[in-house]
Design a protein around this motif. Sequence first.
Motif, PDB file in Angstrom:
ATOM      1  N   VAL A  17       0.758  -1.157  -0.131  1.00 60.27           N
ATOM      2  CA  VAL A  17      -0.157  -0.197  -0.099  1.00 60.27           C
ATOM      3  C   VAL A  17       1.224   1.121   0.015  1.00 60.27           C
ATOM      4  N   GLY A  18       1.575   0.912   0.807  1.00 58.02           N
ATOM      5  CA  GLY A  18       3.189   2.242   1.107  1.00 58.02           C
ATOM      6  C   GLY A  18       3.152   2.718  -0.102  1.00 58.02           C
ATOM      7  N   ALA A  19       3.653   1.447  -0.572  1.00 52.08           N
ATOM      8  CA  ALA A  19       4.951   1.508  -2.030  1.00 52.08           C
ATOM      9  C   ALA A  19       3.918   2.298  -2.958  1.00 52.08           C
ATOM     10  N   VAL A  20       2.648   1.302  -3.440  1.00 50.65           N
ATOM     11  CA  VAL A  20       1.941   2.404  -4.323  1.00 50.65           C
ATOM     12  C   VAL A  20       1.638   3.529  -4.075  1.00 50.65           C
ATOM     13  N   LEU A  21       1.396   4.068  -3.343  1.00 51.88           N
ATOM     14  CA  LEU A  21       0.754   5.752  -2.686  1.00 51.88           C
ATOM     15  C   LEU A  21       2.048   5.821  -3.624  1.00 51.88           C
ATOM     16  N   GLY A  22       3.522   6.262  -2.857  1.00 56.50           N
ATOM     17  CA  GLY A  22       4.670   7.096  -2.494  1.00 56.50           C
ATOM     18  C   GLY A  22       4.724   6.843  -4.117  1.00 56.50           C
ATOM     19  N   LEU A  23       4.436   5.382  -4.710  1.00 52.99           N
ATOM     20  CA  LEU A  23       4.825   5.577  -6.869  1.00 52.99           C
ATOM     21  C   LEU A  23       3.941   6.434  -7.573  1.00 52.99           C
ATOM     22  N   TYR A  24       2.597   6.595  -6.682  1.00 47.86           N
ATOM     23  CA  TYR A  24       1.000   6.774  -8.192  1.00 47.86           C
ATOM     24  C   TYR A  24       0.784   8.135  -6.911  1.00 47.86           C
ATOM     25  N   GLY A 157      15.929   5.663 -10.036  1.00 46.30           N
ATOM     26  CA  GLY A 157      16.971   4.683 -11.538  1.00 46.30           C
ATOM     27  C   GLY A 157      16.090   3.130 -10.973  1.00 46.30           C
ATOM     28  N   HIS A 158      15.014   2.705 -10.102  1.00 47.88           N
ATOM     29  CA  HIS A 158      14.399   1.356 -10.271  1.00 47.88           C
ATOM     30  C   HIS A 158      13.390   1.384 -10.874  1.00 47.88           C
ATOM     31  N   ARG A 159      12.843   0.402 -11.739  1.00 52.50           N
ATOM     32  CA  ARG A 159      10.860  -0.301 -12.495  1.00 52.50           C
ATOM     33  C   ARG A 159      10.416   0.325 -11.249  1.00 52.50           C
ATOM     34  N   PRO A 160       9.112   0.590 -11.218  1.00 50.55           N
ATOM     35  CA  PRO A 160       7.359   1.195 -10.677  1.00 50.55           C
ATOM     36  C   PRO A 160       7.916  -0.446 -10.763  1.00 50.55           C
ATOM     37  N   GLN A 161       7.401  -1.542 -11.673  1.00 49.38           N
ATOM     38  CA  GLN A 161       7.165  -2.362 -11.172  1.00 49.38           C
ATOM     39  C   GLN A 161       7.889  -3.785 -10.425  1.00 49.38           C
ATOM     40  N   HIS A 162       9.554  -3.432 -10.829  1.00 49.56           N
ATOM     41  CA  HIS A 162      10.121  -4.458  -9.547  1.00 49.56           C
ATOM     42  C   HIS A 162      10.211  -3.692  -8.161  1.00 49.56           C
ATOM     43  N   ILE A 163       9.637  -2.386  -7.666  1.00 50.86           N
ATOM     44  CA  ILE A 163       9.954  -2.113  -6.682  1.00 50.86           C
ATOM     45  C   ILE A 163       8.509  -2.985  -6.078  1.00 50.86           C
ATOM     46  N   LEU A 164       7.386  -2.623  -7.178  1.00 57.60           N
ATOM     47  CA  LEU A 164       5.934  -3.406  -5.973  1.00 57.60           C
ATOM     48  C   LEU A 164       6.340  -5.313  -6.327  1.00 57.60           C
ATOM     49  N   LEU A 165       7.170  -5.209  -7.458  1.00 63.00           N
ATOM     50  CA  LEU A 165       7.441  -6.740  -6.608  1.00 63.00           C
ATOM     51  C   LEU A 165       7.949  -7.190  -5.380  1.00 63.00           C
ATOM     52  N   MET A 166       9.026  -5.892  -5.220  1.00 61.75           N
ATOM     53  CA  MET A 166      10.120  -6.724  -3.991  1.00 61.75           C
ATOM     54  C   MET A 166       8.899  -6.742  -2.884  1.00 61.75           C
ATOM     55  N   TRP A 167       8.090  -5.488  -2.659  1.00 57.08           N
ATOM     56  CA  TRP A 167       7.779  -5.271  -1.337  1.00 57.08           C
ATOM     57  C   TRP A 167       6.044  -6.245  -1.933  1.00 57.08           C
TER      58      TRP A 167
END
Length: 241
Positions: A17-24, A157-167
């Motif tokens: 949830v936090g990652a989605v808020l931070g990215l979008y 420089g990390h891609r959003p998809q990779h960041i969400l996958l990590m979390w």
Amino acid sequence: MWTAAFWGLVGGASLVVGAVLGLYVPIGKRWVALIMALGAGVLVSSVAFELMDEALDQGGFLAAALGLLLGALAFFLGDLAINRAGGKHRKRSTGKQEDGNASAIVLGSLMDGIPESVAVGVSLLAGGKVGWVFLAAVFLSNIPESLSASVGLRRAGHRPQHILLMWAAIAGLSAISAALGYVLLSHASSTVTAGIQAFAAGAILTMLSSTMLPEAYEEGGAMIGLATTCGFLAAFTLSHL
């Protein structure tokens, strides 16, 4: 076991949830810092009045004190090793992760979250049910943590998809940690269970004081102390109703 895994996943899901808020979602740094401070205050209260009180009741003072100190020492040494390996700025929102080691960043995030998940599983053994105030504290404190880190990772420089996958992976591992905490300690004595619960409390307190609160104060200023106290009071009130 499945109940422990479910509640561990619930607590870890807020990382996504936090990652989605931070990215979008554009959220100012001061608001992130205030949420982080509120979550830290709630978590401190829950650690003191749920984890440590329960550990004291179950195993006595020696088990609770020794577990707390060992947990603090374990987190301190682990955090030191991860910082030296390139994960020092894993929670920063400024993009400093660019110079860090991706594996160290992931390991650091796991080290921050696993003690909370283990505490969820152990609390089922100790009290027969999950403390919902503690679970709410974990959920709330995870949101600004992953929000800030995700903004920094994207700027590095990390891609959003990779960041969400990590979390998402870390949230899944949180569920596994909670389940393992329950299964591995299901036949342990009350003293051992209390010691593990206090160990998690020590790791959480050390994490808050060395990572979350300094980051919150740096971004939010003097209001952070007041927000932390408000979070503590809210959890204290709810846990005694």
